[in-house]
Design a protein around this motif. Structure first.
Motif, mmCIF file in Angstrom:
data_model
loop_
_atom_site.group_PDB
_atom_site.id
_atom_site.type_symbol
_atom_site.label_atom_id
_atom_site.label_comp_id
_atom_site.label_asym_id
_atom_site.label_seq_id
_atom_site.Cartn_x
_atom_site.Cartn_y
_atom_site.Cartn_z
ATOM 1 N N LYS A 87 0.853 -1.193 0.000
ATOM 2 C CA LYS A 87 0.000 0.000 0.000
ATOM 3 C C LYS A 87 0.890 1.244 0.000
ATOM 4 O O LYS A 87 0.609 2.230 -0.678
ATOM 5 C CB LYS A 87 -0.906 -0.005 1.228
ATOM 6 C CG LYS A 87 -1.782 1.235 1.347
ATOM 7 C CD LYS A 87 -2.596 1.194 2.632
ATOM 8 C CE LYS A 87 -3.462 2.434 2.778
ATOM 9 N NZ LYS A 87 -2.683 3.687 2.829
ATOM 10 N N MET A 91 2.850 0.344 -7.499
ATOM 11 C CA MET A 91 3.585 -0.051 -8.702
ATOM 12 C C MET A 91 2.727 0.093 -9.965
ATOM 13 O O MET A 91 1.541 -0.201 -9.961
ATOM 14 C CB MET A 91 4.033 -1.502 -8.561
ATOM 15 C CG MET A 91 4.973 -1.957 -9.653
ATOM 16 S SD MET A 91 5.792 -3.480 -9.175
ATOM 17 C CE MET A 91 7.418 -3.233 -9.855
ATOM 18 N N ASN A 97 -2.379 -2.866 -17.162
ATOM 19 C CA ASN A 97 -3.100 -4.071 -16.735
ATOM 20 C C ASN A 97 -4.328 -3.747 -15.893
ATOM 21 O O ASN A 97 -4.448 -4.188 -14.763
ATOM 22 C CB ASN A 97 -2.163 -5.020 -15.975
ATOM 23 C CG ASN A 97 -1.505 -4.359 -14.769
ATOM 24 O OD1 ASN A 97 -1.692 -3.158 -14.531
ATOM 25 N ND2 ASN A 97 -0.761 -5.105 -13.997
ATOM 26 N N PHE A 99 -8.064 -4.049 -14.447
ATOM 27 C CA PHE A 99 -8.958 -5.191 -14.252
ATOM 28 C C PHE A 99 -10.087 -5.082 -15.275
ATOM 29 O O PHE A 99 -10.492 -3.971 -15.618
ATOM 30 C CB PHE A 99 -9.573 -5.156 -12.848
ATOM 31 C CG PHE A 99 -8.562 -5.146 -11.743
ATOM 32 C CD1 PHE A 99 -7.564 -6.105 -11.681
ATOM 33 C CD2 PHE A 99 -8.607 -4.174 -10.752
ATOM 34 C CE1 PHE A 99 -6.631 -6.092 -10.646
ATOM 35 C CE2 PHE A 99 -7.687 -4.158 -9.716
ATOM 36 C CZ PHE A 99 -6.694 -5.120 -9.667
ATOM 37 N N PHE A 109 -10.845 -0.267 -6.225
ATOM 38 C CA PHE A 109 -10.405 -1.573 -5.727
ATOM 39 C C PHE A 109 -9.417 -1.461 -4.564
ATOM 40 O O PHE A 109 -9.574 -2.114 -3.532
ATOM 41 C CB PHE A 109 -9.773 -2.390 -6.859
ATOM 42 C CG PHE A 109 -9.307 -3.752 -6.422
ATOM 43 C CD1 PHE A 109 -10.188 -4.816 -6.368
ATOM 44 C CD2 PHE A 109 -7.984 -3.970 -6.045
ATOM 45 C CE1 PHE A 109 -9.774 -6.070 -5.952
ATOM 46 C CE2 PHE A 109 -7.560 -5.228 -5.624
ATOM 47 C CZ PHE A 109 -8.459 -6.270 -5.579
ATOM 48 N N GLY A 110 -8.401 -0.612 -4.744
ATOM 49 C CA GLY A 110 -7.381 -0.469 -3.699
ATOM 50 C C GLY A 110 -7.959 0.069 -2.397
ATOM 51 O O GLY A 110 -7.795 -0.558 -1.341
ATOM 52 N N ARG A 162 -5.176 4.209 -10.355
ATOM 53 C CA ARG A 162 -5.499 3.103 -9.456
ATOM 54 C C ARG A 162 -4.430 2.945 -8.374
ATOM 55 O O ARG A 162 -4.735 2.693 -7.208
ATOM 56 C CB ARG A 162 -5.611 1.816 -10.284
ATOM 57 C CG ARG A 162 -5.989 0.593 -9.500
ATOM 58 C CD ARG A 162 -6.145 -0.606 -10.405
ATOM 59 N NE ARG A 162 -4.882 -0.993 -11.033
ATOM 60 C CZ ARG A 162 -4.765 -1.949 -11.944
ATOM 61 N NH1 ARG A 162 -5.838 -2.612 -12.343
ATOM 62 N NH2 ARG A 162 -3.592 -2.240 -12.474
ATOM 63 N N ALA A 163 -3.162 3.115 -8.804
ATOM 64 C CA ALA A 163 -2.076 3.020 -7.838
ATOM 65 C C ALA A 163 -2.118 4.194 -6.855
ATOM 66 O O ALA A 163 -1.853 4.029 -5.666
ATOM 67 C CB ALA A 163 -0.726 2.975 -8.554
ATOM 68 N N VAL A 166 -4.624 4.417 -3.411
ATOM 69 C CA VAL A 166 -4.347 3.910 -2.067
ATOM 70 C C VAL A 166 -3.389 4.834 -1.313
ATOM 71 O O VAL A 166 -2.903 4.499 -0.243
ATOM 72 C CB VAL A 166 -3.793 2.465 -2.055
ATOM 73 C CG1 VAL A 166 -4.813 1.494 -2.630
ATOM 74 C CG2 VAL A 166 -2.488 2.362 -2.816
#
Ligand SMILES: Nc1ncnc2c1ncn2[C@@H]1O[C@H](COP(=O)(O)OP(=O)(O)OP(=O)(O)O)[C@@H](O)[C@H]1O
Ligand SMILES: [Mg+2]
Lengths: 253, 271
Positions: A87, A91, A97, A99, A109-110, A162-163, A166
């Motif tokens: 967290k 990366m 990539n 989902f 998601f995170g 997305r990274a 979090v």
């Protein structure tokens, strides 16, 4: 200039089975800077970057010696909670990539993983992360669309968002633009330069211009060693080692 | 030249295959549909009406019972083999090999095994439970393999993405991998259903051939295929056997259509 060590790597050796891929590497990564890894193919850049959030734990037969410290604490110590480490150290991969879910669910998601359930809180995080990744305007009207339905360059920025969702402290990027077209690439470069105000960034790249344009420090890898690490300006104008000079000026690799 | 010849051959053989299938279906329909009388669907079987209703219900029971046991076991075994097991572990390799071997065994062998083990050794007699357990063992490899393939097809990248966000193994499997693999797993389950519906050899000596609806798990019964097999073997109710075949055919075609639909959606990338 006063700088704080964010990540400190000392005498790190790494084996894939019997093959020694890193031969005792020392590296300092400073807070809120962009550190670039450059070097010819197969010299261990991806290998090293993966040790920083322990993605190498997923590789069978992979073994390390030496230390990697985040804020002065060994990340390979037994006490470290792996999911929490990842967290803190996010990366972004070479191939986008996302989902096969909606854009919204990708970003959420995170945060959901780390316990945020409240809808309005999630909405806020999604919007903030997409804005930070400079893709909000392009996707804000169809957050429910499948993330695979947008272009590769957009997908990569979704992955960055997305990274970021979090709230990591460090962002690791392994050739994040090598699969993208020049326009997407320059968008992501601008974005990364912007992000360093808040995050510590480590980026592997094969693109010399990219490294010299956006990074503060550069580490040059060769055959599982770091030959030289210094201010990017210094590496590109006046390197101390001849191997670095040869590589920069395109004489091999 | 050779490639043209090959093309021709491939084309001809597909026309042939399709033609045979069409012929079979039409033949059964023509010979069966006109004998589909209401008495064939009466709840009580008698030697004069040779009703297929009990068999139809028994088929549903066998399918439901089998899937109830085989799906969770098969899916979790698939999970285990792909995402948990250490591939070099001898036990794991044994499970993988057993799965492949089980898949290749003729169904009569399952029937004999079921008879020796469930019917005789465990004293279940010819019964629903003996039949269900036997075809459960038969369906497991199908479901395990489908699950494995579906899980492997999801690939490393989305797993890595999930781990890199700090998600653990379980969360990654259930929230990221499973939704993508679901259609593949489902089509495996449907395939297994098709096998169960068409099965005779494995059920003859385990479920038995009683004509009425089994009143309990420990009572005997017969599935539609078995019923049809016995009718045509006895030779006194050939027309009714054809009529039964029509129903069985519809059953199987519906199952196949379902499976095609599901795998189409799989190819569409889920969602
Ligand atoms: N999972 C693995 N198992 C065995 N050897 C590996 C594995 N991953 C990498 N290697 C080897 O380790 C060495 C370093 O690989 P690495 O991927 O770190 O190189 P790299 O600098 O990232 O190269 P590139 O620029 O091509 O991405 C190479 O010789 C590679 O073949
Ligand atoms: Mg690499």
């Amino acid at each position: 200039m006063s700088r704080t060590n964010k990540i400190t790597v000392r005498d790190l050796k790494l084996w894939y089975g019997d093959f020694e891929a890193l031969h005792g590497v020392d590296l300092d990564i400073y807070e809120k800077e962009i550190t670039a890894f450059i070097g010819p193919s197969g010299c261990g850049k991806s290998t090293l970057i993966k040790t920083l959030n322990r993605m190498n734990d997923l590789v069978e037969n992979c073994r390390i010696e030496g230390t990697v410290e985040l804020d002065g604490k060994d990340i390979y110590s037994r006490k470290v909670e792996l999911n929490n480490l990842r967290k803190r150290v996010g990366m972004v991969f070479q191939q986008p990539n996302p989902f096969p879910k909606s854009i919204y669910d990708n970003i959420a998601f995170g945060p959901r993983t780390h316990g945020i359930k409240n809808k309005s809180e999630l909405d806020e995080i999604v919007e903030k992360s997409l804005k930070q990744a400079a893709i909000w305007d392009e996707v804000k009207d169809h957050l429910d669309r499948n993330a695979l339905s947008i272009s590769g360059g957009q997908q990569q920025r979704i992955c960055i968002a997305r990274a970021l969702a979090v709230e990591p402290e460090v962002l690791l990027m392994d050739e994040p633009t090598s699969a993208l077209d020049p326009i997407s690439t320059s968008k992501i470069e601008d974005l990364v330069s912007e992000l360093k105000n808040e995050y510590t960034i480590v980026m592997v790249t094969h693109n010399m211009q990219q490294a010299s344009r956006i990074s503060d420090r550069t580490a040059f890898f060769l055959n599982g060693n770091i030959i030289e690490q210094d201010e990017t300006r210094k590496i590109f104008t006046n390197p101390s080692e001849t191997e670095t000079d040869n590589y920069i000026s395109g004489r091999f690799g | 030249m050779v490639s043209k010849l090959m093309k021709g051959l491939v084309y001809a053989s597909s026309v042939f295959t399709f033609g045979m299938l069409g012929y079979l279906v039409i033949y059964i329909l023509i010979n069966g549909v006109r004998f589909l009388t209401p008495s064939l669907f009466s709840w009580q079987y008698s030697t004069s009406n040779v009703s297929m209703m009990p068999a139809l219900m028994t088929t549903l029971m066998v399918v439901a019972g089998t899937l109830l046991i085989a799906t969770p076991i098969g899916v979790f075994t698939g999970f285990y083999l792909v995402d948990y097991a250490d591939r070099k572990n001898p036990v794991v390799r044994a499970v993988g090999m057993a799965t492949d071997t089980l898949a290749g065994i003729p169904s009569i062998i399952y029937g004999l095994f079921g008879m020796l083990f469930f019917v005789i050794f465990l004293e279940f007699q010819f019964s629903l439970i003996a039949g269900i357990l036997t075809v459960t063992i038969m369906s497991l490899p199908v479901i395990i393999r489908a699950t494995e393939e579906a899980l492997i097809a999801t690939g490393m990248p989305i797993r890595q993405a999930s781990y890199a966000l700090g998600a653990g193994k379980l969360r990654t499997l259930f929230k990221v991998v499973l939704p993508v693999a679901m259609p593949g797993i489902l089509s495996g389950v449907i395939l297994a259903t098709g096998r169960i519906v068409g099965e005779t050899a494995a059920l003859m000596f385990t479920l038995g051939t009683a004509t009425n609806l089994p009143g309990s798990l420990f009572a005997s019964g017969r599935t539609l295929s078995l019923h049809m097999y016995i009718l045509s073997q006895e030779g006194r109710h050939v027309n009714e056997a054809y009529a039964t075949a029509v129903v069985l055919l519809v059953f199987v075609l519906v199952i196949n259509a379902l499976s095609t639909l599901v795998s189409k959606r799989l190819a569409g990338g889920g969602k």
